[in-house]
Design a protein around this motif. Structure first.
Motif, PDB file in Angstrom:
ATOM      1  N   THR A  76       9.693  15.856 -13.311  1.00 11.21           N
ATOM      2  CA  THR A  76       9.931  14.621 -12.549  1.00 11.21           C
ATOM      3  C   THR A  76       8.635  13.819 -12.363  1.00 11.21           C
ATOM      4  OG1 THR A  76       9.782  16.079 -10.646  1.00 11.21           O
ATOM      5  CG2 THR A  76      11.976  15.311 -11.239  1.00 11.21           C
ATOM      6  N   VAL A  77       7.568  14.535 -11.993  1.00 12.10           N
ATOM      7  CA  VAL A  77       6.296  13.845 -11.763  1.00 12.10           C
ATOM      8  C   VAL A  77       5.738  13.357 -13.103  1.00 12.10           C
ATOM      9  CG1 VAL A  77       3.904  14.165 -10.983  1.00 12.10           C
ATOM     10  CG2 VAL A  77       5.792  15.118  -9.648  1.00 12.10           C
ATOM     11  N   THR A  80       7.617  10.274 -14.227  1.00 11.00           N
ATOM     12  CA  THR A  80       7.238   9.100 -13.414  1.00 11.00           C
ATOM     13  C   THR A  80       5.892   8.563 -13.887  1.00 11.00           C
ATOM     14  OG1 THR A  80       8.308  10.213 -11.553  1.00 11.00           O
ATOM     15  CG2 THR A  80       7.043   8.251 -11.033  1.00 11.00           C
ATOM     16  N   ILE A 137      15.433  10.129 -11.605  1.00  9.71           N
ATOM     17  CA  ILE A 137      16.689  10.883 -11.490  1.00  9.71           C
ATOM     18  C   ILE A 137      17.768   9.813 -11.305  1.00  9.71           C
ATOM     19  CG2 ILE A 137      18.002  12.600 -10.157  1.00  9.71           C
ATOM     20  CD1 ILE A 137      15.560  13.854 -11.465  1.00  9.71           C
ATOM     21  N   ASN A 140      22.529  11.924  -9.184  1.00 13.38           N
ATOM     22  CA  ASN A 140      22.127  13.097  -8.393  1.00 13.38           C
ATOM     23  C   ASN A 140      22.894  14.346  -8.831  1.00 13.38           C
ATOM     24  OD1 ASN A 140      20.505  14.231  -6.529  1.00 13.38           O
ATOM     25  ND2 ASN A 140      21.817  13.806  -4.779  1.00 13.38           N
ATOM     26  N   LEU A 141      22.476  15.491  -8.298  1.00 12.49           N
ATOM     27  CA  LEU A 141      23.215  16.730  -8.537  1.00 12.49           C
ATOM     28  C   LEU A 141      24.599  16.582  -7.917  1.00 12.49           C
ATOM     29  CD1 LEU A 141      20.341  19.199  -7.563  1.00 12.49           C
ATOM     30  CD2 LEU A 141      20.915  18.305  -9.818  1.00 12.49           C
ATOM     31  N   ARG A 143      27.992  17.099  -5.774  1.00 11.33           N
ATOM     32  CA  ARG A 143      28.407  17.543  -4.445  1.00 11.33           C
ATOM     33  C   ARG A 143      29.918  17.762  -4.483  1.00 11.33           C
ATOM     34  NH1 ARG A 143      23.611  17.426  -3.930  1.00 11.33           N
ATOM     35  NH2 ARG A 143      22.427  16.695  -2.155  1.00 11.33           N
ATOM     36  N   PHE A 166      22.107   6.886  -8.459  1.00 13.36           N
ATOM     37  CA  PHE A 166      20.898   6.189  -7.966  1.00 13.36           C
ATOM     38  C   PHE A 166      20.610   4.929  -8.774  1.00 13.36           C
ATOM     39  CE2 PHE A 166      19.686  10.632  -6.697  1.00 13.36           C
ATOM     40  CZ  PHE A 166      19.837  10.418  -5.338  1.00 13.36           C
ATOM     41  N   ARG A 209      20.159  18.250   1.636  1.00 13.05           N
ATOM     42  CA  ARG A 209      19.658  18.869   0.412  1.00 13.05           C
ATOM     43  C   ARG A 209      18.751  17.925  -0.366  1.00 13.05           C
ATOM     44  NH1 ARG A 209      22.279  23.734  -1.245  1.00 13.05           N
ATOM     45  NH2 ARG A 209      20.790  23.738  -2.935  1.00 13.05           N
ATOM     46  N   ASN A 210      18.074  17.005   0.354  1.00 16.64           N
ATOM     47  CA  ASN A 210      17.203  16.102  -0.401  1.00 16.64           C
ATOM     48  C   ASN A 210      16.012  16.878  -0.964  1.00 16.64           C
ATOM     49  OD1 ASN A 210      15.680  16.468   1.884  1.00 16.64           O
ATOM     50  ND2 ASN A 210      14.929  14.376   1.920  1.00 16.64           N
ATOM     51  N   CYS A 211      15.227  16.214  -1.810  1.00 15.06           N
ATOM     52  CA  CYS A 211      14.171  16.917  -2.545  1.00 15.06           C
ATOM     53  C   CYS A 211      13.122  17.501  -1.589  1.00 15.06           C
ATOM     54  CB  CYS A 211      13.507  15.925  -3.491  1.00 15.06           C
ATOM     55  SG  CYS A 211      12.091  16.631  -4.320  1.00 15.06           S
ATOM     56  N   PRO A 212      12.910  18.816  -1.641  1.00 12.60           N
ATOM     57  CA  PRO A 212      11.886  19.408  -0.762  1.00 12.60           C
ATOM     58  C   PRO A 212      10.472  19.116  -1.259  1.00 12.60           C
ATOM     59  CG  PRO A 212      12.897  21.101  -2.141  1.00 12.60           C
ATOM     60  CD  PRO A 212      13.616  19.821  -2.434  1.00 12.60           C
ATOM     61  N   GLY A 213      10.368  18.550  -2.477  1.00 16.04           N
ATOM     62  CA  GLY A 213       9.035  18.298  -3.037  1.00 16.04           C
ATOM     63  C   GLY A 213       8.551  16.878  -2.833  1.00 16.04           C
ATOM     64  N   ALA A 217       5.162  15.338  -4.209  1.00 12.35           N
ATOM     65  CA  ALA A 217       5.282  14.386  -5.324  1.00 12.35           C
ATOM     66  C   ALA A 217       4.460  13.126  -5.028  1.00 12.35           C
ATOM     67  CB  ALA A 217       6.743  14.025  -5.558  1.00 12.35           C
ATOM     68  N   GLU A 220       0.822  13.837  -5.551  1.00 13.32           N
ATOM     69  CA  GLU A 220       0.487  13.895  -6.974  1.00 13.32           C
ATOM     70  C   GLU A 220       0.485  12.502  -7.601  1.00 13.32           C
ATOM     71  OE1 GLU A 220       2.200  17.047  -9.461  1.00 13.32           O
ATOM     72  OE2 GLU A 220       3.265  17.695  -7.671  1.00 13.32           O
TER      73      GLU A 220
HETATM   74  C1  HEM Z   1       8.779  12.048  -8.596  1.00 15.25           C
HETATM   75  C2  HEM Z   1       9.065  13.289  -8.410  1.00 15.25           C
HETATM   76  C3  HEM Z   1      10.391  13.837  -7.947  1.00 15.25           C
HETATM   77  C4  HEM Z   1      11.630  13.240  -7.870  1.00 15.25           C
HETATM   78  C5  HEM Z   1      12.007  11.816  -8.244  1.00 15.25           C
HETATM   79  C6  HEM Z   1      12.545  14.238  -7.351  1.00 15.25           C
HETATM   80  C7  HEM Z   1      13.885  14.000  -7.096  1.00 15.25           C
HETATM   81  C8  HEM Z   1      14.776  14.968  -6.683  1.00 15.25           C
HETATM   82  C9  HEM Z   1      16.173  14.741  -6.444  1.00 15.25           C
HETATM   83  C10 HEM Z   1      16.892  13.404  -6.556  1.00 15.25           C
HETATM   84  C11 HEM Z   1      16.730  15.928  -6.091  1.00 15.25           C
HETATM   85  C12 HEM Z   1      18.203  16.200  -5.748  1.00 15.25           C
HETATM   86  C13 HEM Z   1      18.387  16.195  -4.254  1.00 15.25           C
HETATM   87  C14 HEM Z   1      19.851  16.276  -3.855  1.00 15.25           C
HETATM   88  O1  HEM Z   1      20.565  17.136  -4.403  1.00 15.25           O
HETATM   89  O2  HEM Z   1      20.298  15.487  -2.997  1.00 15.25           O
HETATM   90  C15 HEM Z   1      15.674  16.927  -6.109  1.00 15.25           C
HETATM   91  C16 HEM Z   1      15.869  18.256  -5.813  1.00 15.25           C
HETATM   92  C17 HEM Z   1      14.858  19.190  -5.825  1.00 15.25           C
HETATM   93  N1  HEM Z   1      13.518  18.952  -6.010  1.00 15.25           N
HETATM   94 FE1  HEM Z   1      12.669  17.173  -6.485  1.00 15.25          FE
HETATM   95  N2  HEM Z   1      11.875  15.407  -7.138  1.00 15.25           N
HETATM   96  C18 HEM Z   1      10.552  15.213  -7.479  1.00 15.25           C
HETATM   97  C19 HEM Z   1       9.522  16.121  -7.362  1.00 15.25           C
HETATM   98  C20 HEM Z   1       9.648  17.414  -6.927  1.00 15.25           C
HETATM   99  C21 HEM Z   1       8.565  18.349  -6.723  1.00 15.25           C
HETATM  100  C22 HEM Z   1       7.083  18.021  -6.898  1.00 15.25           C
HETATM  101  C23 HEM Z   1       9.136  19.547  -6.344  1.00 15.25           C
HETATM  102  C24 HEM Z   1       8.520  20.882  -5.965  1.00 15.25           C
HETATM  103  C25 HEM Z   1       7.309  21.241  -6.173  1.00 15.25           C
HETATM  104  C26 HEM Z   1      10.570  19.365  -6.319  1.00 15.25           C
HETATM  105  C27 HEM Z   1      11.492  20.348  -6.012  1.00 15.25           C
HETATM  106  C28 HEM Z   1      12.849  20.155  -5.916  1.00 15.25           C
HETATM  107  C29 HEM Z   1      13.815  21.215  -5.658  1.00 15.25           C
HETATM  108  C30 HEM Z   1      13.502  22.713  -5.480  1.00 15.25           C
HETATM  109  C31 HEM Z   1      15.068  20.616  -5.594  1.00 15.25           C
HETATM  110  C32 HEM Z   1      16.428  21.295  -5.323  1.00 15.25           C
HETATM  111  C33 HEM Z   1      16.679  21.254  -3.823  1.00 15.25           C
HETATM  112  C34 HEM Z   1      18.045  21.814  -3.412  1.00 15.25           C
HETATM  113  O3  HEM Z   1      18.954  21.915  -4.229  1.00 15.25           O
HETATM  114  O4  HEM Z   1      18.200  22.110  -2.223  1.00 15.25           O
HETATM  115  N3  HEM Z   1      10.847  18.055  -6.653  1.00 15.25           N
HETATM  116  N4  HEM Z   1      14.497  16.308  -6.456  1.00 15.25           N
END
Ligand code: HEM
Length: 267
Positions: A76-77, A80, A137, A140-141, A143, A166, A209-213, A217, A220
């Motif tokens: 993802t990073v 971007t 993204i 989304n994943l 639901r 999105f 359940r939004n992105c924990p990262g 991010a 970075e």
């Molecule tokens: C520009 C960078 C990023 C974007 C655009 C992004 C976007 C997203 C989105 C849209 C989701 C789905 C959330 C949902 O289901 O509602 C997600 C989930 C997730 N992201 Fe990111 N993300 C980014 C960076 C990161 C980073 C740096 C990490 C961790 C180091 C990360 C870890 C995760 C994890 C573990 C999930 C699954 C969470 C879950 O299902 O509960 N993401 N991300």
């Protein structure tokens, strides 16, 4: 195709297993918690001391979580940043504007700090606009509706699978005037002193359940972008056509990247 996918998956599995083993070995001698794996192992130890059964904090869950962070956090990073570089090249005037904020706030000899972002509104606006216009993204994943639900005029029966789009939100003309135009200034306050991220810009999704990262991010994206623009003027050979076509993988990435030229910024 499947064989190379499986092979790559096994490389990542092994990498994670090695990391967990390395952390466990280190953790046995020294309790310093430096990263997520250390923290997890520490929690396991605390639970063991209190005789709490090993049900949630298992080693298998640790490996799955580390894999999820690695997978979700790298591409993802990376994508971007690929888009960001394309836009820096397409709009050299925006690249110059970011460099002029760097000159004012950080200088060319010092390393950037994430806190500098508060005084670099255009740089933050540029990041927001890359995230909006390219929707890294795009969907989304999935639901599942846990009960019969009504959203606006739409009835969504229990158990329906729902996918949030999105891309469509990010290109909705009711939310974004001239949505197909790349325009970082749309986030700036009238006097240009602040970048305001509107609530409809949700590249990291929203809710439980939004992105924990998200926090990591932004750190970075800001530091990578600023470090690059601080040191290099990024361009392509004159006459090179830039393509903004995308391919879908885990994320939306540019389909064709040109050869970028990183010319050292000299003072
Ligand atoms: C520009 C960078 C990023 C974007 C655009 C992004 C976007 C997203 C989105 C849209 C989701 C789905 C959330 C949902 O289901 O509602 C997600 C989930 C997730 N992201 Fe990111 N993300 C980014 C960076 C990161 C980073 C740096 C990490 C961790 C180091 C990360 C870890 C995760 C994890 C573990 C999930 C699954 C969470 C879950 O299902 O509960 N993401 N991300």
């Amino acid at each position: 195709m499947f064989t190379s996918y499986k092979k790559n998956l096994m490389i990542v599995e092994k990498f994670i297993q090695d990391e967990v083993d390395r952390h466990r070995e280190k953790h046995n001698n020294n309790h310093e918690v430096v990263d997520y794996i250390d923290g997890y192992l520490e929690e396991r130890k605390n639970r063991e001391k209190q005789n709490i059964p090993e049900d949630t904090f298992t080693l298998d869950t640790l490996k799955r979580n580390a894999g999820a962070f690695f997978g979700a956090g790298s591409e993802t990073v990376y994508s971007t940043m690929e888009w960001a570089i394309l836009y820096l090249v397409k709009y050299p005037e925006y690249q110059d504007k970011i460099r002029s904020e760097i000159a004012d706030v950080i200088g060319f000899e010092n390393r950037p700090d994430f806190a500098d972002r508060a005084r670099m509104p255009f740089t933050m606006a540029f990041i927001h606009e890359v995230q909006r216009i390219e929707s890294i993204i795009a969907n989304n994943l999935l639901r599942r509706a846990s009960e019969d639900t009504k959203i606006g005029n739409h009835f969504i029966p229990k158990d329906t699978l729902v996918m949030f789009n999105f891309w469509s939100v990010n290109h909705d003309p009711n939310l974004w005037p001239n949505p197909d135009k790349f325009d970082p200034t749309r986030y700036l306050t009238e006097d240009g002193s602040k970048a305001v991220k509107p609530p409809c810009l949700i590249p990291f999704s929203a809710g439980k359940r939004n992105c924990p990262g998200e926090g990591l991010a932004y750190v970075e994206l800001f530091l990578y972008l600023v470090c690059m623009v601080q040191r290099y003027r990024i361009k392509v050979e004159p006459g090179t056509e830039l393509s903004f076509e995308a391919v879908f993988g885990i994320s939306r990435r540019p389909a064709n990247l040109p050869l970028f030229i990183f010319e050292k910024v000299v003072h």
